[in-house]
Design a protein around this motif. Sequence first.
Motif, PDB file in Angstrom:
ATOM      1  N   LYS A 221       0.770  -1.296   0.002  1.00 21.17           N
ATOM      2  CA  LYS A 221       0.125   0.003  -0.151  1.00 21.17           C
ATOM      3  C   LYS A 221       0.823   1.191   0.008  1.00 21.17           C
ATOM      4  CE  LYS A 221      -4.276  -1.392   0.436  1.00 21.17           C
ATOM      5  NZ  LYS A 221      -5.581  -0.967  -0.045  1.00 21.17           N
ATOM      6  N   GLN A 222       2.069   1.048  -0.016  1.00 20.78           N
ATOM      7  CA  GLN A 222       3.121   2.193   0.264  1.00 20.78           C
ATOM      8  C   GLN A 222       2.556   3.019   1.532  1.00 20.78           C
ATOM      9  OE1 GLN A 222       5.838   2.807  -2.001  1.00 20.78           O
ATOM     10  NE2 GLN A 222       5.352   0.602  -2.339  1.00 20.78           N
ATOM     11  N   PHE A 223       2.379   2.401   2.762  1.00 14.70           N
ATOM     12  CA  PHE A 223       2.090   3.228   3.862  1.00 14.70           C
ATOM     13  C   PHE A 223       3.199   3.246   4.454  1.00 14.70           C
ATOM     14  CE2 PHE A 223      -2.512   1.109   4.130  1.00 14.70           C
ATOM     15  CZ  PHE A 223      -3.002   1.942   3.368  1.00 14.70           C
ATOM     16  N   ASP A 224       3.875   4.362   4.502  1.00 15.43           N
ATOM     17  CA  ASP A 224       5.054   4.835   5.088  1.00 15.43           C
ATOM     18  C   ASP A 224       5.072   4.298   6.686  1.00 15.43           C
ATOM     19  OD1 ASP A 224       6.416   5.324   2.831  1.00 15.43           O
ATOM     20  OD2 ASP A 224       6.250   7.362   2.942  1.00 15.43           O
ATOM     21  N   GLU A 225       3.805   4.938   7.122  1.00 14.30           N
ATOM     22  CA  GLU A 225       3.483   4.812   8.542  1.00 14.30           C
ATOM     23  C   GLU A 225       3.645   3.446   8.995  1.00 14.30           C
ATOM     24  OE1 GLU A 225       0.098   5.978  12.128  1.00 14.30           O
ATOM     25  OE2 GLU A 225      -0.456   5.712   9.744  1.00 14.30           O
ATOM     26  N   ALA A 226       3.142   2.382   8.119  1.00 12.47           N
ATOM     27  CA  ALA A 226       3.350   1.004   8.555  1.00 12.47           C
ATOM     28  C   ALA A 226       4.890   0.536   8.681  1.00 12.47           C
ATOM     29  CB  ALA A 226       2.583  -0.008   7.408  1.00 12.47           C
ATOM     30  N   ASP A 227       5.489   1.087   7.649  1.00 14.91           N
ATOM     31  CA  ASP A 227       6.780   0.386   7.745  1.00 14.91           C
ATOM     32  C   ASP A 227       7.577   1.245   8.958  1.00 14.91           C
ATOM     33  OD1 ASP A 227       7.411  -0.824   5.188  1.00 14.91           O
ATOM     34  OD2 ASP A 227       7.557   1.072   3.920  1.00 14.91           O
ATOM     35  N   GLU A 228       7.475   2.542   9.350  1.00 20.48           N
ATOM     36  CA  GLU A 228       7.746   2.977  10.388  1.00 20.48           C
ATOM     37  C   GLU A 228       7.684   2.404  11.604  1.00 20.48           C
ATOM     38  OE1 GLU A 228      10.382   5.163  12.652  1.00 20.48           O
ATOM     39  OE2 GLU A 228      10.527   4.882  10.643  1.00 20.48           O
ATOM     40  N   MET A 229       6.409   2.246  11.887  1.00 21.36           N
ATOM     41  CA  MET A 229       6.138   1.456  13.067  1.00 21.36           C
ATOM     42  C   MET A 229       6.857   0.108  13.401  1.00 21.36           C
ATOM     43  SD  MET A 229       1.799   1.892  13.804  1.00 21.36           S
ATOM     44  CE  MET A 229       1.381   1.811  12.042  1.00 21.36           C
ATOM     45  N   ALA A 230       6.781  -0.721  12.146  1.00 26.67           N
ATOM     46  CA  ALA A 230       7.514  -2.019  12.059  1.00 26.67           C
ATOM     47  C   ALA A 230       9.083  -2.081  12.447  1.00 26.67           C
ATOM     48  CB  ALA A 230       7.352  -2.886  10.854  1.00 26.67           C
ATOM     49  N   LEU A 231       9.738  -0.987  11.838  1.00 29.78           N
ATOM     50  CA  LEU A 231      11.020  -0.980  11.575  1.00 29.78           C
ATOM     51  C   LEU A 231      11.545  -0.551  12.745  1.00 29.78           C
ATOM     52  CD1 LEU A 231      11.872   0.263   7.917  1.00 29.78           C
ATOM     53  CD2 LEU A 231      11.979  -2.013   9.020  1.00 29.78           C
ATOM     54  N   HIS A 232      10.627   0.812  13.312  1.00 26.56           N
ATOM     55  CA  HIS A 232      11.189   1.385  14.703  1.00 26.56           C
ATOM     56  C   HIS A 232      11.065   0.323  15.909  1.00 26.56           C
ATOM     57  CE1 HIS A 232      11.972   4.459  17.869  1.00 26.56           C
ATOM     58  NE2 HIS A 232      10.665   4.007  18.487  1.00 26.56           N
ATOM     59  N   THR A 233       9.965  -0.375  15.876  1.00 28.48           N
ATOM     60  CA  THR A 233       9.874  -1.513  16.915  1.00 28.48           C
ATOM     61  C   THR A 233      11.256  -2.640  16.917  1.00 28.48           C
ATOM     62  OG1 THR A 233       7.525  -1.587  16.807  1.00 28.48           O
ATOM     63  CG2 THR A 233       8.631  -3.436  17.659  1.00 28.48           C
ATOM     64  N   LEU A 234      11.458  -2.823  15.641  1.00 28.31           N
ATOM     65  CA  LEU A 234      12.545  -3.990  15.613  1.00 28.31           C
ATOM     66  C   LEU A 234      13.713  -3.278  15.884  1.00 28.31           C
ATOM     67  CD1 LEU A 234      11.353  -5.493  12.182  1.00 28.31           C
ATOM     68  CD2 LEU A 234      11.661  -6.751  14.358  1.00 28.31           C
ATOM     69  N   ARG A 235      14.271  -1.933  15.536  1.00 27.53           N
ATOM     70  CA  ARG A 235      15.607  -1.424  15.793  1.00 27.53           C
ATOM     71  C   ARG A 235      15.545  -1.295  17.469  1.00 27.53           C
ATOM     72  NH1 ARG A 235      13.605   2.935  12.401  1.00 27.53           N
ATOM     73  NH2 ARG A 235      14.467   2.404  10.228  1.00 27.53           N
ATOM     74  N   MET A 236      14.306  -0.990  18.357  1.00 27.32           N
ATOM     75  CA  MET A 236      14.390  -0.522  19.655  1.00 27.32           C
ATOM     76  C   MET A 236      14.563  -2.079  20.559  1.00 27.32           C
ATOM     77  SD  MET A 236      14.261   2.502  20.043  1.00 27.32           S
ATOM     78  CE  MET A 236      14.163   2.626  22.072  1.00 27.32           C
ATOM     79  N   MET A 237      13.872  -3.071  19.788  1.00 26.55           N
ATOM     80  CA  MET A 237      14.150  -4.416  20.457  1.00 26.55           C
ATOM     81  C   MET A 237      15.657  -4.828  20.113  1.00 26.55           C
ATOM     82  SD  MET A 237      10.834  -6.864  19.772  1.00 26.55           S
ATOM     83  CE  MET A 237      10.862  -6.726  18.245  1.00 26.55           C
ATOM     84  N   ALA A 238      16.177  -4.553  19.014  1.00 26.89           N
ATOM     85  CA  ALA A 238      17.590  -4.935  18.840  1.00 26.89           C
ATOM     86  C   ALA A 238      18.705  -4.304  19.847  1.00 26.89           C
ATOM     87  CB  ALA A 238      18.038  -4.837  17.462  1.00 26.89           C
ATOM     88  N   ARG A 239      18.384  -3.162  20.275  1.00 29.30           N
ATOM     89  CA  ARG A 239      19.284  -2.670  21.202  1.00 29.30           C
ATOM     90  C   ARG A 239      19.747  -3.308  22.310  1.00 29.30           C
ATOM     91  NH1 ARG A 239      17.668   4.067  21.876  1.00 29.30           N
ATOM     92  NH2 ARG A 239      17.752   4.343  19.283  1.00 29.30           N
ATOM     93  N   GLY A 240      19.149  -4.410  22.879  1.00 31.95           N
ATOM     94  CA  GLY A 240      19.399  -5.232  23.965  1.00 31.95           C
ATOM     95  C   GLY A 240      18.452  -5.232  25.277  1.00 31.95           C
ATOM     96  N   GLY A 241      18.426  -6.345  25.837  1.00 35.65           N
ATOM     97  CA  GLY A 241      17.452  -6.650  27.002  1.00 35.65           C
ATOM     98  C   GLY A 241      16.447  -7.854  26.289  1.00 35.65           C
ATOM     99  N   LEU A 242      15.512  -7.579  25.701  1.00 32.30           N
ATOM    100  CA  LEU A 242      14.756  -8.474  25.083  1.00 32.30           C
ATOM    101  C   LEU A 242      15.794  -9.244  24.326  1.00 32.30           C
ATOM    102  CD1 LEU A 242      11.912  -9.648  24.814  1.00 32.30           C
ATOM    103  CD2 LEU A 242      12.197  -8.500  22.367  1.00 32.30           C
ATOM    104  N   TYR A 243      16.724  -8.572  23.466  1.00 35.47           N
ATOM    105  CA  TYR A 243      17.585  -9.267  22.609  1.00 35.47           C
ATOM    106  C   TYR A 243      18.887  -9.286  23.214  1.00 35.47           C
ATOM    107  CZ  TYR A 243      20.825 -10.081  18.797  1.00 35.47           C
ATOM    108  OH  TYR A 243      21.815 -10.726  17.964  1.00 35.47           O
ATOM    109  N   ASP A 244      19.650 -10.471  23.222  1.00 40.49           N
ATOM    110  CA  ASP A 244      20.726 -10.541  24.045  1.00 40.49           C
ATOM    111  C   ASP A 244      21.997 -10.314  22.871  1.00 40.49           C
ATOM    112  OD1 ASP A 244      23.173 -11.495  25.267  1.00 40.49           O
ATOM    113  OD2 ASP A 244      22.467 -13.743  25.567  1.00 40.49           O
ATOM    114  N   PRO A 245      22.526  -9.288  22.942  1.00 42.45           N
ATOM    115  CA  PRO A 245      23.697  -8.947  22.212  1.00 42.45           C
ATOM    116  C   PRO A 245      24.992  -9.919  22.177  1.00 42.45           C
ATOM    117  CG  PRO A 245      22.914  -6.937  23.204  1.00 42.45           C
ATOM    118  CD  PRO A 245      22.335  -8.105  23.961  1.00 42.45           C
ATOM    119  N   VAL A 246      25.263 -10.164  23.403  1.00 37.72           N
ATOM    120  CA  VAL A 246      26.413 -10.858  23.655  1.00 37.72           C
ATOM    121  C   VAL A 246      26.383 -12.295  23.070  1.00 37.72           C
ATOM    122  CG1 VAL A 246      27.982 -11.772  25.434  1.00 37.72           C
ATOM    123  CG2 VAL A 246      26.775  -9.678  25.805  1.00 37.72           C
TER     124      VAL A 246
END
Length: 642
Positions: A221-246
């Motif tokens: 649909k070329q919904f930029d908002e949909a992309d942003e919600m998904a990508l921002h969530t994935l970035r924040m999870m990847a910082r660490g905590g829920l994700y184990d960077p080690v």
Amino acid sequence: MPNRLVHEDSPYLRQHAENPVDWWPWCDEAFALALETNRPIFLSIGYSSCHWCHVMEREVFEDEKIAAYLNAHFVSIKVDREERPDIDKHYQSVHQLLNQRPGGWPLSIFMTPDKKPFFAGTYIPPVRKYNMMGFLELIEVIDKKWRQAPEDIVKNADEIARFLEPKEGPVKATRLEPLVADSFIRQARESYDATYGGFSKAPKFPHTSTLELLLDLGLFKQFDEADEMALHTLRMMARGGLYDPVDGGFCRYSTDDFWLVPHFEKMTYDNALLIRAYIQAYRRSGEALFWQIARETIAFMEEKMQESRLFYAASDADTEGVEGKYFVYDYDEVVEALKKGGFDADEAREICQELSITKEGNFEGKSIVRFQGDARPAWWPKVRKILRDLRSSRPYPFIDKKILTSWNAMMVGALFAAADIDESYLERASASLEALLALMRKENRLYHSALAGKSPTIEGFLEDYAYLTDALLRAYETTQKERWLVEARLLADEAIARFHHRGRWYFSRGEFTTEADIADTSYPASAAVMTEALLSLASLLGEARYREIAFKTLEYHSYKIMRYPLYHPAFTTAVLRFVHEDVVVKATPEKLKEAKEVLKKAPYPWLLLKSEATPGYLVCNQHSCFAQAENPEALAKALAKI
């Protein structure tokens, strides 16, 4: 002296083998004893990586006084919910009915000797606290009531049993329309945390099917908002905590709003589904971070959670009885290790600051590693090795070495998704699929679980059929080997025969007949996964009966899906596939491989590939082939017009 659970295969049941409680596994002998002695049944359901299951074991089931009372007045039965999800599903519905709220684990059920439940709870403390009756007090009350007025309990249990009887449905059907995409986006927006990502307050779960549908809609649909919600969530999870960077890999969920403090258990299903989500995000955005997280998570699963190409169920949150002990760091130990590793004092302080490692800590006086931003600094590979070395001297959390068909199938699908980007994963994906079929597919039967190195005995449930069919279709998509398509078709036909009736899917048929969920919970609803698989088979094989069964399923559940798409992302995806229709690109395997980059960039999320002896490329829908192309460049132009 060990109890009967010492003879069970389930690691969770064996964890309770040394309890003073005289546990029985779920078996006819236990129920016969209850009837013979006229004792109520206490049923406890949990799983090996469940933190509160361990807490209740330490506080309640290892208490000699409580155990003695249970042994004298009750027949106590332990069930591994991962081994017997049908039993768990049935009694979770009992909890929902009696308490008017969802249950969880540990699940605590009290029943009459003839298996009619009359009380349901989850964690119960040993003595009264948290405004909850203590376990010893509770069993004393139940025993007294059973001895003095059993007819009252039986009457109550009979009423509960009547409420649990299967009801005919569905609610009125609703028209399946493309506008469900707009409703989904609107509901996602209303739930979205714009600061930290995600779609709820704490506790926060990854909701991978929501993320995948948002990325699909961003493309379609070329919904930029949909992309942003998904990508921002994935970035924040990847910082660490829920994700184990080690070590790599994701924990089950976050206890806070910003993905910092998790419950530290790592489940195969979470990691498999998140690998897929991060790969999809990488393909959508081109951000290298997403592919890095996917690769690190695969590496974790292969290093810690794999045996003979098959994947274990889960690793525990606790080490030596302490939650998160393996994962967290002391500030001084990290600074000292960094200095020994060649960093000076100022560099060590800056590194700790970037990694959220402080003297005060962010979890019970210790520190969970979490990056301050999305980028990985140049020093990270060296520091990561230092942090891994610090962990190497610690006992690793307990690993439940059950092999579950559905969860392994999810992991197989993730490996084939990785192989679409890096062909080095292809051999591993194929080997895991072969190993899974060799273990769980015997004499035209599919099995659900087995302990690593042993043979399976529990037959498959709908989720096993659904996710394995999905994995086979993903294998076909990547390899174009006809064998996988044939096997997917056979498995789908068996699932239809065993679990489908007039649009209604059952999770289990047998000792417990339980209806399949339609909402996505810990992972996408198995009925939705099977419905999508049927849509794929209809498109690839040109057989209308699969599409008709998919339609009946969508129609049966349409009222809920169309009104609350955010609760049903997997089914919402199936609705959108049904109304917009799949597009199938047909060509020889060589031609399809030649057009690989063009196909990756196609602006349509529901694109399938079919090996066929055609002179060039055919682009088809359900009714006809509407475009022909001689080369990848012409194919790109044809796909751009969809």
